[in-house]
Write an enzyme that holds these catalytic residues in place. Structure first.
Site, PDB file in Angstrom:
ATOM      1  N   SER A  29       1.084  -0.969  -0.187  1.00 28.95           N
ATOM      2  CA  SER A  29       0.228   0.434   0.373  1.00 28.95           C
ATOM      3  C   SER A  29       0.847   0.804   0.585  1.00 28.95           C
ATOM      4  O   SER A  29       1.836   1.431  -0.749  1.00 28.95           O
ATOM      5  CB  SER A  29      -1.164   0.277   1.694  1.00 28.95           C
ATOM      6  OG  SER A  29      -2.369   0.578   0.402  1.00 28.95           O
ATOM      7  N   LYS A  64       3.900   2.152  -2.375  1.00 21.22           N
ATOM      8  CA  LYS A  64       4.040   3.476  -2.903  1.00 21.22           C
ATOM      9  C   LYS A  64       5.811   3.558  -3.049  1.00 21.22           C
ATOM     10  O   LYS A  64       6.890   4.386  -4.429  1.00 21.22           O
ATOM     11  CB  LYS A  64       3.513   4.329  -3.056  1.00 21.22           C
ATOM     12  CG  LYS A  64       2.167   4.230  -2.582  1.00 21.22           C
ATOM     13  CD  LYS A  64       1.103   5.682  -2.351  1.00 21.22           C
ATOM     14  CE  LYS A  64      -0.468   5.720  -2.053  1.00 21.22           C
ATOM     15  NZ  LYS A  64      -1.102   4.072  -2.582  1.00 21.22           N
ATOM     16  N   TRP A 124     -10.291   0.304  -5.016  1.00 18.58           N
ATOM     17  CA  TRP A 124      -9.354   1.595  -4.397  1.00 18.58           C
ATOM     18  C   TRP A 124      -8.057   2.180  -5.166  1.00 18.58           C
ATOM     19  O   TRP A 124      -7.452   2.475  -5.139  1.00 18.58           O
ATOM     20  CB  TRP A 124      -9.755   1.493  -2.800  1.00 18.58           C
ATOM     21  CG  TRP A 124      -9.076   2.491  -2.207  1.00 18.58           C
ATOM     22  CD1 TRP A 124      -8.050   3.246  -1.832  1.00 18.58           C
ATOM     23  CD2 TRP A 124      -9.846   4.595  -2.672  1.00 18.58           C
ATOM     24  NE1 TRP A 124      -8.275   4.716  -1.287  1.00 18.58           N
ATOM     25  CE2 TRP A 124      -8.648   5.428  -1.687  1.00 18.58           C
ATOM     26  CE3 TRP A 124     -11.280   4.732  -3.396  1.00 18.58           C
ATOM     27  CZ2 TRP A 124      -9.580   6.970  -1.970  1.00 18.58           C
ATOM     28  CZ3 TRP A 124     -11.249   6.081  -3.157  1.00 18.58           C
ATOM     29  CH2 TRP A 124     -10.520   7.010  -2.661  1.00 18.58           C
ATOM     30  N   HIS A 161      -8.124  -5.650   0.409  1.00 14.33           N
ATOM     31  CA  HIS A 161      -5.912  -4.590   0.499  1.00 14.33           C
ATOM     32  C   HIS A 161      -5.041  -5.062   1.554  1.00 14.33           C
ATOM     33  O   HIS A 161      -5.785  -5.377   2.886  1.00 14.33           O
ATOM     34  CB  HIS A 161      -7.008  -3.227   0.623  1.00 14.33           C
ATOM     35  CG  HIS A 161      -5.894  -2.479   0.507  1.00 14.33           C
ATOM     36  ND1 HIS A 161      -5.262  -2.492  -0.426  1.00 14.33           N
ATOM     37  CD2 HIS A 161      -4.931  -1.729   1.809  1.00 14.33           C
ATOM     38  CE1 HIS A 161      -4.395  -1.232   0.289  1.00 14.33           C
ATOM     39  NE2 HIS A 161      -4.150  -0.632   1.375  1.00 14.33           N
TER      40      HIS A 161
HETATM   41  C1  GCU Z   1      -5.336   4.874   2.076  1.00 15.71           C
HETATM   42  C2  GCU Z   1      -5.227   5.489   0.585  1.00 15.71           C
HETATM   43  C3  GCU Z   1      -4.091   4.508  -0.434  1.00 15.71           C
HETATM   44  C4  GCU Z   1      -3.442   3.870   0.917  1.00 15.71           C
HETATM   45  C5  GCU Z   1      -3.458   3.519   1.617  1.00 15.71           C
HETATM   46  C6  GCU Z   1      -3.027   2.109   2.915  1.00 15.71           C
HETATM   47  O1  GCU Z   1      -6.493   3.906   1.511  1.00 15.71           O
HETATM   48  O2  GCU Z   1      -5.857   5.900  -0.008  1.00 15.71           O
HETATM   49  O3  GCU Z   1      -3.211   5.897  -1.332  1.00 15.71           O
HETATM   50  O4  GCU Z   1      -1.880   2.522  -0.223  1.00 15.71           O
HETATM   51  O5  GCU Z   1      -4.405   4.138   2.332  1.00 15.71           O
HETATM   52  O6  GCU Z   1      -1.153   2.870   2.880  1.00 15.71           O
HETATM   53  O7  GCU Z   1      -2.990   1.300   3.035  1.00 15.71           O
END
Ligand code: GCU
Length: 399
Positions: free
Chosen positions: A238, A242, A329, A380
């Protein structure tokens, strides 16, 4: 910025028509046709990502390591545990936790940041509690780590499974580098690099994701000095996915880059506007990217890059992207397509990127090239299944 964000698109038929910038067209519009030209193009694309998306990072300095604790009796005697204090910038310390199998040969390593403290990855009472701020969460209002959360993230960090397959795992709490909160970087490594009088990063200087990526590179500075360790893969889930991608893109010493459900600002294509968009992510965490990135809220078509170009910066090194069926998402199909559109760079460099063009069925990993991909059934998350796929891929590329 408008107060109202447009409705979230989670239906494929509503994805707007878009044209991706061509990863193999240079600044003047000419085709990039050789490996030598790619090096120039790569530097150019990296500058675009720095200026418009993640922000520039400071150069590496001297990293000083102090072994705080070591035991060869971890995991019922199957592993060596090491806790190392790393001074990554003058006066700024982070704690690195490493488990490795008790073998003579150097073992490959998975390095990743954790969300809530090293003590959450394993119910091991010897793991030091971070003294950095940690986020509160439903039912647990803690702004400092306590024993209550030991082992709370074990499903995401199957340490025994990793060690038993002959890999080391190394982790740092992301908040030791830069706390995940909108507090003007008060307790972040950013402050160590301020020029006299500076109180915030300039518009094209690093946000939090770049600080995390930079911190991963500082951990790597140390890991490559340990003779017990071999090639290092950078992995993240997540928001940490990134950061892992930006680390893998900017630091060619990472032998493998792995992103789990990294979505918007990670592997997913911005221009699809599917799930999380630029405006949505900048509203959620205005400090993750550089300030300059905010001008692209609801203007994805004007961004000079898209995320297939980020993945291409990793070429020709191995890369693995994982999505999940219920994680709309993060736009699973957009993550897959990013890998498809990064692949021409792998081709140019004489290898095969993603060896598929059709979106695969769930739980059918696409392997056989230097880019691997899977779509796990479920929400997720990063699970034991995901780790097994990463290790199958790493068995081919790191051993
Ligand atoms: C939120 C956010 C995402 C991110 C995520 C996470 O959902 O919108 O961009 O990747 O948190 O880090 O769990």
């Amino acid at each position: 910025m408008d107060n109202q964000l447009p409705p979230v698109i989670e239906d494929e038929t509503l994805v707007p028509a878009y044209t991706l910038p061509d990863v193999l067209r240079d600044e003047s519009g000419a085709a990039v046709t050789s490996a030598a030209q790619w090096q120039t193009q790569r530097a150019y694309l990296r500058r675009l990502f720095e200026t418009h998306v993640y922000g520039t990072m400071p150069p590496a300095g001297q990293v000083t390591a102090t072994i705080d604790e070591m035991s060869d009796q971890a995991l019922e005697g199957r592993a060596v545990r090491q806790q190392v204090s790393l001074e990554i910038a003058p006066g700024h310390h982070v704690r690195l936790l490493v488990y490795r199998p008790r073998t003579e040969q150097p073992v490959p390593v998975f390095l990743g940041l954790n969300f809530r403290g090293n003590h959450t990855i394993q119910p091991d009472p010897h793991i030091q509690l971070t003294t950095s701020w940690v986020a509160a969460r439903p039912g647990v209002v803690e702004y400092r780590a306590t024993d209550a959360t030991r082992g709370s993230q074990t499903s995401r960090w199957p340490v025994s499974q990793i060690v038993d397959r002959g890999y080391a795992v190394a982790t740092i709490y992301a908040g030791d580098i830069s706390p995940d909160k909108n507090d003007q970087f008060r307790d972040s490594v950013h402050t160590r690099f301020y020029r006299p009088g500076q109180t915030a990063p300039a518009a094209t200087e690093w946000g939090t994701l770049a600080a995390w990526a930079w911190g991963l590179s500082r951990a790597l500075d140390y890991l490559i000095t340990d003779p017990a360790l071999g090639p290092v893969a950078v992995v993240g889930h997540s928001r940490m996915g990134k950061a892992a991608l930006w680390a893998g893109a900017t630091d060619e010493r990472f032998a493998l880059t792995i992103s789990s459900n990294s979505g918007c600002g990670g592997a997913a294509l911005f221009r699809r506007c599917f799930g999380e968009t630029i405006a949505a992510i900048n509203r959620l965490a205005p400090y993750w990217f550089c300030q300059n990135f905010h001008q692209y809220d609801q203007r994805e078509a004007d961004l000079p890059v898209d995320q297939h170009m980020l993945l291409a910066l990793i070429a020709p090194r191995p890369l693995y992207i994982a999505s999940a069926t219920e994680d709309l998402w993060a736009d699973p199909r957009g993550e897959f397509l990013s890998a498809v559109h990064a692949s021409p760079v792998y081709d140019l460099l004489g290898s095969v990127g993603l060896p598929a063009h059709d979106f695969p069925a769930p739980d059918q990993p696409v392997t056989g090239g230097l880019i691997g991909y899977h779509l796990r059934t479920g929400p997720h998350d990063i699970t034991a299944y995901d780790w097994d796929c990463y290790m199958d891929f790493a068995d081919h590329h790191l051993k």
